[in-house]
Design a protein around this motif. Structure first.
Motif, PDB file in Angstrom:
ATOM      1  N   UNK A 172       6.354   5.546 -11.264  1.00 24.27           N
ATOM      2  CA  UNK A 172       5.778   5.297  -9.939  1.00 24.27           C
ATOM      3  C   UNK A 172       6.112   6.434  -8.987  1.00 24.27           C
ATOM      4  N   UNK A 173       5.080   6.886  -8.271  1.00 25.88           N
ATOM      5  CA  UNK A 173       5.229   7.805  -7.146  1.00 25.88           C
ATOM      6  C   UNK A 173       4.945   6.980  -5.893  1.00 25.88           C
ATOM      7  N   UNK A 174       5.937   6.773  -5.059  1.00 31.32           N
ATOM      8  CA  UNK A 174       5.802   5.830  -3.956  1.00 31.32           C
ATOM      9  C   UNK A 174       6.411   6.413  -2.683  1.00 31.32           C
ATOM     10  N   UNK A 175       6.014   5.838  -1.549  1.00 32.92           N
ATOM     11  CA  UNK A 175       6.547   6.278  -0.269  1.00 32.92           C
ATOM     12  C   UNK A 175       7.734   5.442   0.150  1.00 32.92           C
ATOM     13  N   UNK A 189       0.800  -1.221   0.000  1.00 35.10           N
ATOM     14  CA  UNK A 189       0.000   0.000   0.000  1.00 35.10           C
ATOM     15  C   UNK A 189       0.827   1.262   0.000  1.00 35.10           C
ATOM     16  N   UNK A 190       2.081   1.193  -0.472  1.00 37.97           N
ATOM     17  CA  UNK A 190       2.972   2.357  -0.407  1.00 37.97           C
ATOM     18  C   UNK A 190       2.947   3.201  -1.674  1.00 37.97           C
ATOM     19  N   UNK A 191       2.240   2.762  -2.695  1.00 36.15           N
ATOM     20  CA  UNK A 191       2.236   3.481  -3.971  1.00 36.15           C
ATOM     21  C   UNK A 191       1.131   4.535  -3.976  1.00 36.15           C
ATOM     22  N   UNK A 192       1.500   5.762  -4.326  1.00 38.26           N
ATOM     23  CA  UNK A 192       0.499   6.824  -4.513  1.00 38.26           C
ATOM     24  C   UNK A 192      -0.150   6.666  -5.893  1.00 38.26           C
ATOM     25  N   UNK A 193       0.645   6.774  -6.929  1.00 35.21           N
ATOM     26  CA  UNK A 193       0.164   6.600  -8.303  1.00 35.21           C
ATOM     27  C   UNK A 193       1.277   5.923  -9.099  1.00 35.21           C
TER      28      UNK A 193
END
Length: 1005
Positions: free
Chosen positions: A378-381, A358-362
């Motif tokens: 990927x934009x991720x945390x 669940x760490x991916x924003x978009x």
């Protein structure tokens, strides 16, 4: 209403201009410069993330600009909004595109070049994923501001408020804040949704029809007419043996059915054949695929490192550029991969997650139209390393299914197997495919997806939480997390559940009869409640503490409505002396309840176990109990002193002389469960504590109270946690939550009869054990008989591991103190019979050994499948067979563990009416499945494990007459004589051990 759109724009550029374009794009910033940020955020916020890239095509000739962004409005609207705000920044860059026309409007041009992603046969290949669906930029910011404000207010609150009280005080404060009072309005249904379980097989079954619609329709369009043409002659010319009276319509109907069936079978067979050919061709190509071990380019890595892990960002951005393998087959399999991922993700109850990630924003995959260039954004945390490790560990099948279609990917089987599991090779491949992001914008750089989800729950719970339980869960969102369903609420559970409170050695058992007045009984409970010990008893500070168990009548006399009482299990409601229990428990004959000293039907409402540091502490507490009983119309009906417990577990000896409490289940989540508990004894909380998952992963239904009786919402609410998205105040209350059932049986033990029997049988078995390496003196043979009956030696060492001599005796022999009566060959044979790993083989060079500790990590079936060491009928083998029925089977151990009990009993000295014995006490989540099952099916069953006429040698049926006992040996069975009744039932009962919340409700309702 908002809906996230993910737009990808690809424009062709001259390959020779790519380096210059990258430099020009880089001036916009990564992260975006303040000037660029200011323009996009000067009005209504709508943009989540954006990045811009100049990339060289894999064909050596082409180049392209790629702008990808995620926004709140629909794709076309957000494209034009972006073009309007970044006109000055984007026009100079896109003006260099090969198809830019002088005078073109940026918004129109970008929209014309946007690429729609899909996985159908004629779609442009791609897939987009949003980790926080339907969460607008504005809402994300508002929720963050609210959460920060609430955290600040919480830190200023006074102590002593309940969780619900704290929440009410916060609401009153926020109601005065014009800028935040919107948070008190009921929010719309949660876009993120509560977590749940993914039904894997059901999900796969649901893919069948979408798969046919997406991929198989061209094949079926050809095969169905062809199959119909082939089936036509045989179907319509078939002869049917029908009665002469059968009409032509019947023949016609049967011909139609036959025709349809033959057509369908031909279509299925042809489809299966074609798919099998495609699969074989695919597997052959997989085996021949080229693997890349190329190291990442150092210059590009330096550029990536310069842009990763910015100090003001908890997010990162990556772009990967790989090349699709040639051939139509790979263009099909990548579509298949995207199809499966999209379908399973859409059915994932954890919205916004890829599997458990669940760490991916978009993020998005896109195949450049007309090219073999496969791009991943990927934009991720978090860090890149943690991001890749998550995928390697949790979602490698999906990652492999997509990227295995690109050139050089690690070796893969069947499209989704292996591949990314080759972690280091995969990470090298991923790094060498990456390109430094020249420009990147993030709207909320300080938030991870977990922050966004938590803030959304805080906003939702702030407006909707109504119960104490909900308020507790809501407060946990600040710096903690909501309690997992299997995490014990230890402060709500009576201490006896965590163990027998051996650190309070003195004890006494009291049975209580309440008055006829519920109000008086509630007053009695108010006085009692502060003295009841909750949580792990090691934290108990009072010199004496109480454990309270209630009978059915006790619950009724405390005012629990009949509708709630009747939701308790039948065994508890009927009681130990109830109809039919005598045959289940063997309480007939000498054990008949009519002969009991206490526990006969209707003679008690509650039991109190008083445990203290010493006898004086116990007596002082008992005096208090007597006084407040008299003050509220209650009475102490029966008193039983309990034997002081030795502080050393190895010295806790029951009357027959055996170390007691050796084999116990361990509840996951308790202190013992955290201390490297043996897996064969580890059980889930729900096996003993109501309201938690059991060994099957389910939460069994428990006693419940109608909502009308709890208007103040003080009790736990039944039903699945809805993440504050539904009103659950009308749900029933879980009155069993954090409670357990306590079984008490006062077992009088005839020690002289037991010792006499063992001595008599010792002389009888002497000749039969002549070929065994045992000591032959009468005392040693009597101890052997006793050990065979129990299944352990008196020091607690098991017969399975120590079949001929106890661990204590072996220790003595190792020190050179052999004793008399042992044959010369016994010492080496005994040593050989003892497992080396236990370190008990005699060594004369070591005169002393560590203290003997009872062993309990053995398996009956695996180590003693024939019962030659521990007989099948022995007491400990009956009460916990482990894998005895199916040697080596983990499933068998799981089955047996469903019937375990937690023993918390103590001995008691003789009194006027009783001889010394054991106050057997055990805890169970289900009296019938656990305690009564053991008593009836294993202990009282004369056919247990293939035996014929033997019941448990210790806890025998009081009316069946005496039975014998069989000791198997390699030379044949040794039959012991019929034995007298060693143990007699003198009293007992079934009790409910309530949790703190229901006790508080009973006391104050």
């Amino acid at each position: 209403m908002t809906g996230s759109s993910m737009v990808t724009i690809i424009a062709p550029v001259d390959r020779a201009r790519i380096a210059a374009l990258r430099n020009e794009i880089g001036r916009l910033g990564n992260p975006a410069s303040e000037a660029v940020r200011g323009k996009i955020e000067r009005e209504e916020k709508f943009l989540h993330f954006a990045s811009l890239h100049a990339l060289a095509g894999s064909d050596g000739r082409s180049g392209f600009l790629v702008l990808e962004f995620s926004a709140d409005q629909d794709a076309k609207t957000s494209t034009h909004m972006l073009a309007a705000r970044w006109q000055d920044e984007l026009v100079p860059i896109f003006r260099q595109a090969a198809d830019w026309s002088p005078g073109a409007k940026l918004g129109d041009y970008l929209w014309k070049r946007h690429v729609t992603l899909g996985y159908g046969l004629f779609s442009n290949v791609g897939l987009a994923h949003c980790g926080t669906p339907d969460c607008s930029v504005q809402a994300i910011g508002n929720h963050e501001h609210l959460s920060n404000k609430l955290a600040e207010l919480l830190s200023q609150q006074a102590d002593g408020l309940s969780a619900l009280g704290r929440l009410h005080e916060l609401r009153r404060t926020i109601e005065q804040d014009e800028k935040l009072k919107w948070a008190l309005e009921t929010p719309p249904p949660s876009p993120l949704g509560p977590d749940g379980e993914t039904g894997t097989w059901r999900g796969i079954a649901l893919l069948a029809w979408p798969f046919v619609k997406t991929f198989c329709w061209p094949l079926l369009a050809i095969l169905i007419p062809l199959a119909a043409w082939i089936a036509y002659p045989s179907a319509w010319q078939a002869e049917f043996t029908l009665p002469a009276s059968a009409g032509g319509w019947l023949r016609f109907a049967i011909a139609i059915i036959c025709y349809a069936a033959k057509t369908a079978l031909l279509v299925l067979a042809a489809t299966a054949f074609i798919l099998a050919l495609l699969y074989l061709a695919f597997r052959r190509r997989e085996r021949d695929d080229w693997l890349s071990d190329r190291a990442p380019a150092s210059r590009e890595l330096e550029e990536i490192f310069r842009r990763e892990n910015h100090p003001d960002h908890v997010q990162n951005h990556m772009v990967s550029h790989t090349v699709l393998k040639p051939g139509i087959l790979r263009r099909l399999t990548i579509r298949l991969a995207f199809f499966v991922i999209a379908q399973l993700t859409a059915r994932n109850p954890k919205r916004g997650h890829l599997g458990d990630i669940g760490t991916i924003h978009f993020a998005r995959w896109v195949l450049v139209p007309g090219q073999r260039d496969l791009l991943f954004f990927s934009n991720y945390g978090g860090s890149w390393e943690s991001y890749l490790e998550d995928f390697i560990t949790k979602a490698h099948q999906g990652l492999t299914a997509v990227w295995s279609n690109s050139v050089g990917f690690p070796r893969t089987r069947n499209l989704f197997q292996d591949g990314a599991t080759d972690g280091e090779r995969f990470k090298r491949y991923a790094r060498q495919s990456m390109i430094a992001t020249a420009f990147w914008y993030a709207a909320y750089p300080g938030l991870t997806t977990a922050n966004i989800r938590t803030n959304e729950l805080i906003r939702r719970g702030f407006a909707t939480a109504m119960t104490e339980d909900e308020a507790v869960r809501w407060l946990a969102l600040f710096g903690s997390a909501p309690r997992p369903v299997d995490k014990l609420e230890t402060t709500q559970i009576q201490s006896l559940v965590f163990g027998g409170l051996g650190f309070k050695p003195a004890g006494k058992l009291l049975t209580i009869v309440f008055s006829e007045e519920a109000s008086s009984n509630r007053e009695w409970l108010k006085k009692t409640l502060p003295q009841i010990s909750f949580n792990d008893g090691r934290y108990a500070r009072n010199p004496a503490v109480l454990t309270l168990g209630l009978t059915r009548r006790g619950l009724e006399r405390l005012g629990l409505p009949d509708s709630a009482v009747n939701t308790f299990p039948a065994a508890f409601l009927g009681g130990m002396a109830g109809p039919g229990r005598d045959r289940i428990l063997g309480d007939i004959g000498n054990n008949d309840s009519a002969r009991w000293v206490w526990g006969r039907s209707g003679d008690m409402d509650a039991v109190l176990l008083v445990y203290g540091d010493d006898k004086d502490s116990v007596e002082e507490m008992c005096e208090y109990i007597k006084n407040w009983c008299g003050a509220h119309g209650a009475a102490i009906r029966h008193t039983q002193i309990l034997t002081d417990v030795d502080k050393s577990p190895n010295k806790r000896i029951e009357p027959f002389g055996f170390v007691d409490g050796v084999s116990q289940p361990v509840i996951r989540g308790t202190y013992r469960g955290f201390r490297n508990a043996d897996p064969i004894h580890l059980v889930e909380p729900g096996e003993f504590i109501l309201g938690y998952p059991d060994n099957r992963g389910h939460i069994p239904p428990g006693p419940a109270l109608d909502a009308q009786y709890d208007p103040d919402l003080r009790l736990p609410i039944a039903g699945k946690d809805q993440g504050f998205s539904a009103t659950i105040a009308e749900n029933p209350r879980m009155i069993g939550h954090n409670g357990s059932f306590l079984v008490i049986r006062q077992l009088e033990q005839d020690v002289p009869a037991f010792d006499t029997y063992c001595r008599e049988q010792a002389s009888a078995i002497g000749p039969a054990v002549a070929n065994l390496p045992v000591e032959t003196n009468p005392a040693a043979l009597a101890e052997l008989v006793a050990a065979k009956l129990i299944g352990r030696w008196k020091d607690g060492s098991s017969l399975v591991r120590f079949p001929y001599l106890s661990a204590t005796r072996l220790k003595e022999l190792s020190g050179g103190h052999a004793g008399q009566g042992i044959r010369p060959q016994a010492r080496p044979l005994a040593a050989e019979a003892t497992p080396i790993e236990h370190g008990t083989a005699p060594k004369t060079s070591e005169p002393s050994r560590p203290e003997i500790r009872p062993d309990n990590d053995f398996l009956f079936g695996t180590e003693d499948p024939q019962g030659l060491r521990c007989p099948f009928g022995a007491h400990v083998r009956r009460v916990n067979p482990r894998d005895s029925f199916t040697p080596g089977s983990k499933e068998q151990i799981d089955i047996v563990n469903r019937h375990r009990i937690m023993r918390v009993g103590r001995g008691y000295p003789g009194q006027k009416e009783t001889k010394p014995g054991l106050m057997f006490m055990c805890l169970a989540g289900d009296i019938e499945r656990q305690f009564e099952f053991i008593q009836q099916t294993w202990m009282g069953n004369a056919k247990f494990h293939g035996l014929t006429t033997e019941s448990d040698p210790i806890i025998t049926d009081g009316a069946k007459g005496r039975c014998g006992f069989t000791i198997p040996t390699r030379s044949g069975p040794i039959a012991l004589a019929a034995m007298p009744q060693f143990v007699t039932m003198r009293g007992g009962g079934y009790f409910f051990l309530p949790g703190r919340q229901i006790l508080d409700w009973l006391a104050h309702s």
